[in-house]
Design a protein around this motif. Structure first.
Motif, PDB file in Angstrom:
ATOM      1  N   LEU A   1       2.476   5.506   7.773  1.00 37.71           N
ATOM      2  CA  LEU A   1       3.886   5.694   7.426  1.00 37.71           C
ATOM      3  C   LEU A   1       4.823   5.785   8.639  1.00 37.71           C
ATOM      4  O   LEU A   1       5.831   5.072   8.686  1.00 37.71           O
TER       5      LEU A   1
ATOM      6  N   PHE B   1       0.831  -1.209   0.000  1.00 33.03           N
ATOM      7  CA  PHE B   1       0.000   0.000   0.000  1.00 33.03           C
ATOM      8  C   PHE B   1       0.867   1.262   0.000  1.00 33.03           C
ATOM      9  O   PHE B   1       0.664   2.183  -0.804  1.00 33.03           O
ATOM     10  N   LEU B   2       1.853   1.319   0.908  1.00 29.80           N
ATOM     11  CA  LEU B   2       2.681   2.533   1.040  1.00 29.80           C
ATOM     12  C   LEU B   2       3.551   2.754  -0.204  1.00 29.80           C
ATOM     13  O   LEU B   2       3.781   3.897  -0.604  1.00 29.80           O
ATOM     14  N   THR B   3       4.017   1.674  -0.809  1.00 29.82           N
ATOM     15  CA  THR B   3       4.844   1.820  -2.019  1.00 29.82           C
ATOM     16  C   THR B   3       3.992   2.310  -3.185  1.00 29.82           C
ATOM     17  O   THR B   3       4.405   3.201  -3.933  1.00 29.82           O
TER      18      THR B   3
ATOM     19  N   ALA C   1       1.280   4.047  -2.856  1.00 29.67           N
ATOM     20  CA  ALA C   1       0.931   5.439  -2.511  1.00 29.67           C
ATOM     21  C   ALA C   1       2.055   6.393  -2.903  1.00 29.67           C
ATOM     22  O   ALA C   1       1.815   7.554  -3.230  1.00 29.67           O
ATOM     23  N   GLU C   2       3.293   5.875  -2.909  1.00 31.83           N
ATOM     24  CA  GLU C   2       4.442   6.715  -3.292  1.00 31.83           C
ATOM     25  C   GLU C   2       4.634   6.719  -4.810  1.00 31.83           C
ATOM     26  O   GLU C   2       4.825   7.771  -5.421  1.00 31.83           O
TER      27      GLU C   2
ATOM     28  N   ARG D   1      -2.372   6.548   4.440  1.00 33.43           N
ATOM     29  CA  ARG D   1      -0.918   6.654   4.205  1.00 33.43           C
ATOM     30  C   ARG D   1      -0.242   7.466   5.322  1.00 33.43           C
ATOM     31  O   ARG D   1       0.757   7.032   5.893  1.00 33.43           O
ATOM     32  N   ASP D   2      -0.812   8.617   5.643  1.00 34.04           N
ATOM     33  CA  ASP D   2      -0.208   9.492   6.657  1.00 34.04           C
ATOM     34  C   ASP D   2      -0.200   8.824   8.039  1.00 34.04           C
ATOM     35  O   ASP D   2       0.721   9.032   8.832  1.00 34.04           O
TER      36      ASP D   2
ATOM     37  N   THR E   1       5.554  -0.271  -8.744  1.00 25.44           N
ATOM     38  CA  THR E   1       5.436  -0.805  -7.375  1.00 25.44           C
ATOM     39  C   THR E   1       5.827  -2.281  -7.353  1.00 25.44           C
ATOM     40  O   THR E   1       6.595  -2.723  -6.490  1.00 25.44           O
TER      41      THR E   1
ATOM     42  N   GLY F   1      -7.486   7.285   1.350  1.00 28.94           N
ATOM     43  CA  GLY F   1      -6.191   6.670   1.046  1.00 28.94           C
ATOM     44  C   GLY F   1      -5.037   7.531   1.551  1.00 28.94           C
ATOM     45  O   GLY F   1      -4.062   7.024   2.140  1.00 28.94           O
ATOM     46  N   ARG F   2      -5.175   8.862   1.352  1.00 33.23           N
ATOM     47  CA  ARG F   2      -4.132   9.789   1.836  1.00 33.23           C
ATOM     48  C   ARG F   2      -4.042   9.754   3.355  1.00 33.23           C
ATOM     49  O   ARG F   2      -2.963   9.731   3.927  1.00 33.23           O
TER      50      ARG F   2
ATOM     51  N   LEU G   1      -4.438   8.708  -5.039  1.00 31.75           N
ATOM     52  CA  LEU G   1      -4.989   8.362  -3.723  1.00 31.75           C
ATOM     53  C   LEU G   1      -6.320   9.072  -3.505  1.00 31.75           C
ATOM     54  O   LEU G   1      -6.469  10.250  -3.856  1.00 31.75           O
TER      55      LEU G   1
END
Length: 298
Positions: A74, A14-16, A18-19, A70-71, A26, A66-67, A62
């Protein structure tokens, strides 16, 4: 999340994503298939009950939730990764202090470059570097003030391991600027029979014979001039006309002086610069630095 949990690998996916905001990149970065990335995201979205990404044929973005996810995730994920990294580093024994010695200025430059790379890879290890005394080749290893050193070989000591040769240097003769050899393109080992040889006081005889021979290859005696314990003194004695001294050809760049000339040998074997350490003091940390020096020195 309605009683559902996210596996660490799914959080990483998910985090990858999101980046990267790109399924293929990914997947490539995490060494998994694109299908595995899609499956992980769909599973998370089902568990949470909302969409985390908007997907169109042109872009992945996102959603607001989703944002937010992520925040929130992380900092915790980074903390877990740092803890795993610390445990792994400690498990390999690559922590604490590693002290590395060098002789010539050019080997010092290489050690300093390697130390910088090593510390960036092993954040819990500090590398200290220092010059070893010209006259005492092995004292700092034996007193355990150094763990490792990059110096001129040979080293034939029962308690010291001779590791790999990191690089070799052609030899040159340092002479007074007004010496008859100063205008030559090169000199021969046989030429050493004509001038006193300024040598170093302190190293073992076998080491001195390799660098400051007493006879030419055909057996002619080489006159022995004064001996000293410091390289700058060698240069001063040469400048004063007390004799000549063999060195690395690269010394001409590091110690250029108007009163001296450096003339390369055309028939001398190169000087080998190799790694040495106390046999009983070999550690995973030391082995890791030896490998890095081999990579950096190539």
């Amino acid at each position: 999340m309605n009683g559902h949990t996210m596996e660490l690998r799914d959080i990483e996916i998910f985090l990858t994503l999101a980046e990267e905001l790109h399924f293929s990149r990914t997947a490539e970065r995490l060494h998994v298939s694109v299908a595995r990335v899609s499956q992980a995201i769909r599973k998370q979205e089902r568990a949470i009950g909302v969409r985390l990404f908007e997907r169109t044929s042109r872009a992945v973005t996102l959603t607001p939730i989703g944002r937010q996810l992520r925040d929130d995730l992380l900092p915790g994920y980074q903390q877990i990764q740092a803890a795993i990294d610390r445990a792994s580093t400690a498990g390999k024994g690559i922590t604490g202090l590693l002290r590395v010695g060098f002789s010539a200025a050019w080997s010092g430059n290489l050690v300093a470059r390697a130390a910088e790379v090593f510390q960036s890879r092993h954040r819990y290890c500090e590398v200290q570097i220092q010059e070893i005394p010209l006259q005492d080749r092995f004292g700092l290893l034996r007193s355990r003030e150094l763990d490792l050193q990059l110096t001129e070989l040979p080293a034939d000591e029962p308690d010291i391991t001779t590791g790999p040769v990191i690089f070799t240097e052609p030899r040159a003769l340092v002479i007074p600027a007004g010496h008859p050899f100063a205008g030559r393109d090169s000199v021969s080992l046989e030429d050493l029979a004509h001038s006193p040889l300024i040598t170093i006081d302190g190293p073992p005889r076998y080491w001195l014979d390799a660098h400051f021979p007493r006879h030419t290859p055909t057996g002619r005696p080489i006159p022995q001039g004064p001996a000293t314990v410091a390289w700058q003194e060698v240069l001063s004695l040469v400048s004063a006309g007390r004799g000549v001294s063999p060195t690395s050809a690269r010394a001409a760049q590091y110690y250029a002086r108007p009163d001296l000339a450096y003339v390369p040998f055309h028939d001398a074997s190169p000087i080998e610069f190799g790694l040495l350490w106390l046999t009983t003091a070999e550690t995973p940390k030391l082995r890791a630095f030896v490998q890095l020096l081999l990579d950096v020195g190539r």
